[in-house]
Design an enzyme around this catalytic site. Structure first.
Site, mmCIF file in Angstrom:
data_model
loop_
_atom_site.group_PDB
_atom_site.id
_atom_site.type_symbol
_atom_site.label_atom_id
_atom_site.label_comp_id
_atom_site.label_asym_id
_atom_site.label_seq_id
_atom_site.Cartn_x
_atom_site.Cartn_y
_atom_site.Cartn_z
ATOM 1 N N ILE A 279 -30.574 -2.744 -9.645
ATOM 2 C CA ILE A 279 -30.148 -1.536 -8.940
ATOM 3 C C ILE A 279 -31.321 -0.569 -8.782
ATOM 4 O O ILE A 279 -32.116 -0.372 -9.702
ATOM 5 C CB ILE A 279 -29.017 -0.843 -9.710
ATOM 6 C CG1 ILE A 279 -27.798 -1.775 -9.833
ATOM 7 C CG2 ILE A 279 -28.603 0.457 -9.023
ATOM 8 C CD1 ILE A 279 -26.753 -1.268 -10.790
ATOM 9 N N THR A 280 -31.419 0.053 -7.603
ATOM 10 C CA THR A 280 -32.519 0.968 -7.317
ATOM 11 C C THR A 280 -32.022 2.400 -7.111
ATOM 12 O O THR A 280 -30.824 2.651 -6.953
ATOM 13 C CB THR A 280 -33.276 0.548 -6.043
ATOM 14 O OG1 THR A 280 -32.426 0.788 -4.899
ATOM 15 C CG2 THR A 280 -33.672 -0.917 -6.093
ATOM 16 N N GLU A 281 -32.974 3.314 -7.067
ATOM 17 C CA GLU A 281 -32.649 4.720 -6.829
ATOM 18 C C GLU A 281 -32.004 4.910 -5.462
ATOM 19 O O GLU A 281 -31.077 5.716 -5.309
ATOM 20 C CB GLU A 281 -33.924 5.556 -6.936
ATOM 21 C CG GLU A 281 -34.511 5.578 -8.346
ATOM 22 C CD GLU A 281 -35.876 6.228 -8.405
ATOM 23 O OE1 GLU A 281 -36.439 6.528 -7.332
ATOM 24 O OE2 GLU A 281 -36.379 6.432 -9.524
ATOM 25 N N ILE A 282 -32.474 4.184 -4.458
ATOM 26 C CA ILE A 282 -31.894 4.298 -3.118
ATOM 27 C C ILE A 282 -30.479 3.735 -3.101
ATOM 28 O O ILE A 282 -29.587 4.284 -2.440
ATOM 29 C CB ILE A 282 -32.788 3.597 -2.062
ATOM 30 C CG1 ILE A 282 -34.072 4.406 -1.853
ATOM 31 C CG2 ILE A 282 -32.059 3.438 -0.732
ATOM 32 C CD1 ILE A 282 -35.006 3.816 -0.818
ATOM 33 N N ASN A 283 -30.239 2.638 -3.844
ATOM 34 C CA ASN A 283 -28.881 2.112 -3.962
ATOM 35 C C ASN A 283 -27.930 3.177 -4.495
ATOM 36 O O ASN A 283 -26.863 3.419 -3.926
ATOM 37 C CB ASN A 283 -28.843 0.912 -4.907
ATOM 38 C CG ASN A 283 -29.492 -0.335 -4.354
ATOM 39 O OD1 ASN A 283 -30.053 -1.108 -5.115
ATOM 40 N ND2 ASN A 283 -29.424 -0.560 -3.056
ATOM 41 N N GLU B 290 -43.748 -12.608 2.728
ATOM 42 C CA GLU B 290 -43.084 -11.723 3.680
ATOM 43 C C GLU B 290 -41.727 -12.257 4.132
ATOM 44 O O GLU B 290 -40.849 -11.493 4.525
ATOM 45 C CB GLU B 290 -43.980 -11.500 4.900
ATOM 46 C CG GLU B 290 -45.123 -10.534 4.663
ATOM 47 C CD GLU B 290 -44.640 -9.100 4.492
ATOM 48 O OE1 GLU B 290 -43.593 -8.739 5.074
ATOM 49 O OE2 GLU B 290 -45.312 -8.337 3.770
ATOM 50 N N ARG C 73 -39.204 -3.198 -5.538
ATOM 51 C CA ARG C 73 -38.035 -3.464 -6.370
ATOM 52 C C ARG C 73 -37.901 -4.942 -6.742
ATOM 53 O O ARG C 73 -37.426 -5.282 -7.825
ATOM 54 C CB ARG C 73 -36.763 -2.962 -5.676
ATOM 55 C CG ARG C 73 -36.511 -3.503 -4.260
ATOM 56 C CD ARG C 73 -35.446 -2.634 -3.589
ATOM 57 N NE ARG C 73 -35.024 -3.082 -2.273
ATOM 58 C CZ ARG C 73 -35.591 -2.712 -1.135
ATOM 59 N NH1 ARG C 73 -36.663 -1.911 -1.161
ATOM 60 N NH2 ARG C 73 -35.113 -3.120 0.025
ATOM 61 N N ARG D 225 -31.338 -11.591 -7.312
ATOM 62 C CA ARG D 225 -31.421 -10.336 -6.553
ATOM 63 C C ARG D 225 -32.023 -9.252 -7.450
ATOM 64 O O ARG D 225 -31.804 -9.238 -8.666
ATOM 65 C CB ARG D 225 -30.034 -9.883 -6.088
ATOM 66 C CG ARG D 225 -30.093 -8.615 -5.239
ATOM 67 C CD ARG D 225 -28.718 -8.068 -4.884
ATOM 68 N NE ARG D 225 -28.859 -6.785 -4.201
ATOM 69 C CZ ARG D 225 -27.849 -6.001 -3.867
ATOM 70 N NH1 ARG D 225 -26.603 -6.350 -4.162
ATOM 71 N NH2 ARG D 225 -28.071 -4.847 -3.243
ATOM 72 N N HIS D 226 -32.768 -8.332 -6.849
ATOM 73 C CA HIS D 226 -33.379 -7.251 -7.633
ATOM 74 C C HIS D 226 -32.325 -6.387 -8.317
ATOM 75 O O HIS D 226 -31.155 -6.343 -7.918
ATOM 76 C CB HIS D 226 -34.277 -6.385 -6.742
ATOM 77 C CG HIS D 226 -33.529 -5.620 -5.687
ATOM 78 N ND1 HIS D 226 -32.758 -4.511 -5.958
ATOM 79 C CD2 HIS D 226 -33.452 -5.810 -4.345
ATOM 80 C CE1 HIS D 226 -32.237 -4.042 -4.841
ATOM 81 N NE2 HIS D 226 -32.629 -4.813 -3.850
#
Length: 224
Positions: A11-15, A85, A59, A8-9
Site C-alpha cells: 500500500i502506498t501514500e497515493i493509495n 519498463e 513502490r 503486487r507492491h
C-alpha cells in the site's frame, strides 16, 4: 517448466489518499505497505529465485527489496533486481495524481472496471487495456523463454499484474477486471512449460497477512 511468482507492491501514500496511482506517478510505501511487503518476503523466504524483475517505479522497487531481504537463497546468490519498463503500471495520463472522486462522473470511469474492452482513455492521454496486456505478454514470453526451467519473481502493480496474469490464463479482455484487482502485497503463482500456456497454482494470496496490510478493505474502483 518456469514458475512465476507475481507480487503486487504494498500500500502506498497515493493509495491511501484515494488518488489515481498509475504509470506516471511515484509514491512511497506507507507503514502498512512496508509491513505487507515484509510479510510477503517471509512467506517466500525459502523460494530460490533464478531471476528477479520489477517495475521501475519506486513502490515496486521498494517492495522487491523488502521481499528479498529475508530470502535465504538471495543472501547467497545476490540476484540483482532487473528493472523493466514493460512492468510499469497502466498509464492513466492526465488523471494520475488526482483524486479518484474527481473522475467518478466521467463516461470512461465505470468502463475502467466494468467494461475494460470499451475503455478509451485517449481523451486524457492514457493507455488501453489491450496495450497494457500486449506489453506484459511480450515481456513474459521473453523471460520465460530465457528461463525455461527457472523460478522468477516479478514485482509490479495492481492493474498491470491483474491484467497480465488473467490474460496469461486465457481470460478475455471483456472479463479481465470482473473479480477486481489483485490485493496489495499479494502472491500469485503461475507455471508454464512453453511460454504460451499457463496454469495457476496460487491466486491473490494474502493469507500470510491475515487481512492486515493488503488493502482488501478498498473497492477495486476506489483503489487504483
Amino acid at each position: 517448466m518456469t514458475t512465476c511468482y507475481f507480487v503486487r507492491h504494498g500500500i502506498t501514500e497515493i493509495n491511501v489518499a484515494k488518488k489515481v496511482n498509475g504509470g506516471l506517478v511515484n509514491s512511497q510505501l506507507t507503514a502498512d505497505g512496508t509491513a505487507g511487503a515484509r510479510a510477503a518476503g517471509q512467506a517466500l523466504k525459502a523460494v530460490a529465485f533464478d531471476a528477479v524483475y520489477s517495475s521501475p517505479q519506486r513502490r515496486a522497487i521498494a517492495t522487491a527489496e523488502l521481499v528479498l531481504q529475508p530470502n535465504v537463497h538471495q543472501q547467497r546468490t545476490r540476484q540483482a533486481i532487473r528493472l523493466n519498463e514493460a512492468l510499469r503500471e497502466m498509464s492513466l495520463g492526465d488523471w494520475e495524481g488526482h483524486l479518484i472522486s474527481d473522475f467518478a462522473k466521467h463516461e470512461q470511469f465505470d468502463k475502467f472496471t466494468l467494461a475494460p474492452d470499451q475503455f478509451d482513455p485517449s481523451e486524457f492521454h492514457g493507455e488501453t487495456y489491450a496495450q497494457l496486456a500486449a506489453r506484459g505478454v511480450h515481456f513474459m514470453q521473453r523471460v520465460t523463454y530465457e528461463n525455461p526451467t527457472g523460478t522468477l519473481l516479478i514485482v509490479g502493480h495492481g492493474t498491470m499484474l491483474t491484467v497480465l496474469t488473467r490474460t496469461l490464463l486465457g481470460v478475455p479482455l471483456s472479463d479481465i477486471m470482473q473479480d477486481g484487482l489483485l490485493n496489495n502485497a499479494s502472491i500469485t503463482v503461475l507455471e508454464t512449460q512453453d511460454s504460451q500456456h499457463y496454469d495457476c497454482k496460487r491466486w491473490n494470496d494474502t493469507s500470510f497477512m491475515k487481512g492486515q496490510y493488503d488493502g482488501s478493505q478498498f473497492k477495486s474502483n476506489e483503489f487504483f
